[in-house]
Structure formats: structure tokens, C-alpha cells
Design an enzyme around this catalytic site. Sequence first.
Site, PDB file in Angstrom:
ATOM      1  N   HIS A  96       0.915  -1.119   0.027  1.00  0.00           N
ATOM      2  CA  HIS A  96       0.085  -0.004   0.013  1.00  0.00           C
ATOM      3  C   HIS A  96       0.848   1.309  -0.051  1.00  0.00           C
ATOM      4  O   HIS A  96       2.046   1.046   0.392  1.00  0.00           O
ATOM      5  CB  HIS A  96      -0.926   0.090   1.267  1.00  0.00           C
ATOM      6  N   TYR A  97       0.276   2.340  -0.410  1.00  0.00           N
ATOM      7  CA  TYR A  97       0.772   3.731   0.030  1.00  0.00           C
ATOM      8  C   TYR A  97       0.019   4.260   1.133  1.00  0.00           C
ATOM      9  O   TYR A  97      -1.246   4.083   1.242  1.00  0.00           O
ATOM     10  CB  TYR A  97       1.333   4.392  -1.014  1.00  0.00           C
ATOM     11  N   THR A  98       0.587   5.148   2.056  1.00  0.00           N
ATOM     12  CA  THR A  98      -0.493   5.552   3.066  1.00  0.00           C
ATOM     13  C   THR A  98      -1.265   6.803   2.659  1.00  0.00           C
ATOM     14  O   THR A  98      -2.315   6.690   3.120  1.00  0.00           O
ATOM     15  CB  THR A  98       0.548   6.247   4.180  1.00  0.00           C
TER      16      THR A  98
ATOM     17  N   GLU B  75       2.527  -0.887   4.796  1.00  0.00           N
ATOM     18  CA  GLU B  75       2.077   0.620   4.052  1.00  0.00           C
ATOM     19  C   GLU B  75       3.354   1.406   3.923  1.00  0.00           C
ATOM     20  O   GLU B  75       4.371   1.416   4.853  1.00  0.00           O
ATOM     21  CB  GLU B  75       1.264   1.510   5.356  1.00  0.00           C
TER      22      GLU B  75
ATOM     23  N   HIS C 173      -2.553  -3.120  -3.551  1.00  0.00           N
ATOM     24  CA  HIS C 173      -3.787  -2.843  -3.081  1.00  0.00           C
ATOM     25  C   HIS C 173      -4.839  -2.695  -4.031  1.00  0.00           C
ATOM     26  O   HIS C 173      -5.880  -3.095  -4.116  1.00  0.00           O
ATOM     27  CB  HIS C 173      -3.884  -1.666  -2.079  1.00  0.00           C
TER      28      HIS C 173
ATOM     29  N   ASP D 128      -3.342   2.484  -5.082  1.00  0.00           N
ATOM     30  CA  ASP D 128      -2.143   2.414  -4.370  1.00  0.00           C
ATOM     31  C   ASP D 128      -1.511   1.109  -4.583  1.00  0.00           C
ATOM     32  O   ASP D 128      -2.293  -0.314  -4.627  1.00  0.00           O
ATOM     33  CB  ASP D 128      -2.060   2.715  -3.026  1.00  0.00           C
TER      34      ASP D 128
END
Length: 223
Positions: A5-7, A70, A112, A122
Site C-alpha cells: 500500500h501507500y499511506t 504501508e 492494494h 495504491d
Amino acid sequence: MLVMHYTGMRTAEEALTRLCDEQAKVSAHYVVEENGIIHSLVDEKDCAWHAGVSFWRGQRNVNPVSIGIEIVNPGHEWGYRAFPEAQMKAVAQLASEIVARHSITPRDVVGHSDIAPQRKEDPGELFNWAWLARQGVGLWPGKRGRGAEKGRTLKAGDTGEPVLKMQSDLAEYGYEIPLSGTFDEVTTKVVIAFQRHFRPSDISGAWDEASEAALAGLLNVKS
């Protein structure tokens, strides 16, 4: 399964605060900052709430069977940018250890957006999946596809056997997609998710020769 994921928040501090807030009802096993610092938030043996409504290779709701990383990045909403070298190296090292501990197959290292293409973008087209695969984490298309047709481009609104074949191949790889033979909105979002991961130079949602060749190459890899 390992999910990247990215945050999608402006700072690492904001992301960590949210992920540690019980009221937020969202969590992840790890957070990796841009400078490479790794935070362990949830034990790998425990379920973290990072995936939401999701599907991959027949598994619906992947939270109980996955580990979530993340990766600090503001995301498309707050100024999406490339992932720094120190961060990618930390992700690669962490991910290598995770896939080894849990015998996670390369095809089950996903983003994700792969498991929730209707909702998520993401870690996005700037995440260097190709480099990560060269470090032994995840899958990248093999050199040879299986019968990609030259010069054919499918786009939203198209129907027929070529669309059905594309949908079937994407489903075989792992995506949730209707096998309708109609290039509808749901199909378009799946195609864009595939392109973000495996063909990031063009995420138009049109299914061209390069996209087809990439998917064919993936399906030729045993994993």
C-alpha cells in the site's frame, strides 16, 4: 499473501497516528518511511485491517490471509511522487523476509489496487515493481507471451470474444472481473489496476498489444 500500500497521507506522522488509532478501524503490519525506517505495528500472526473489501485468486476478504505493508507516500490526492531508493531497499529487504517466512508465491505479492481495483490506486504506477521483482519479490512478465495479437486494441464499449478472452486471462491471473464479453466500467478499472502494476508507462485503460503481451508473459511464469 503480501499486499503493498501507500499511506496516502501528507506525512509519516499522520499515517502512523491513524494506523495506531483504534477508532480508525484500519491497521497494517508494517510502515516503511521514505528514509527506510521500518515500524512494526501488528504481529505477523495477527490479522491487520489493511485490505478492506478485496479479492485475489478466489480469496474474498484477504485480511485474514495476508500481511500488509504501508509505504509512506502522499499518494495521488496529496502529491504523488516516486519512492526513494532508501525506502525501496527497505521494502525489498522486509518483503524478502516476509515471503521467505510464509512461503508466499510471487503471484501473491500484490498491490492494494490489484485486490480492490474498483476502489484503490495504491501503491500506484510510480512504485517500482520491476525492480522489486529483480530483488526476488513478486512477479514480472516473462520474455515470451502466449499468442498476443499484434495491432489490436480493445477499449471501453467493445464487445465480443476478444474482450472475453482478455477478461478470462485477467481472471486466471487473479483479478476479480466479470466474464461478460463487454468492456464495461468494472473491466476498465481492472485493466488500469493491471497496467499500474505491470505496464506503468501507460495506464489509459485501453488494452493494447503491450498489455496483452505482459499478461501473457505473466501467465507463462509458473508460480
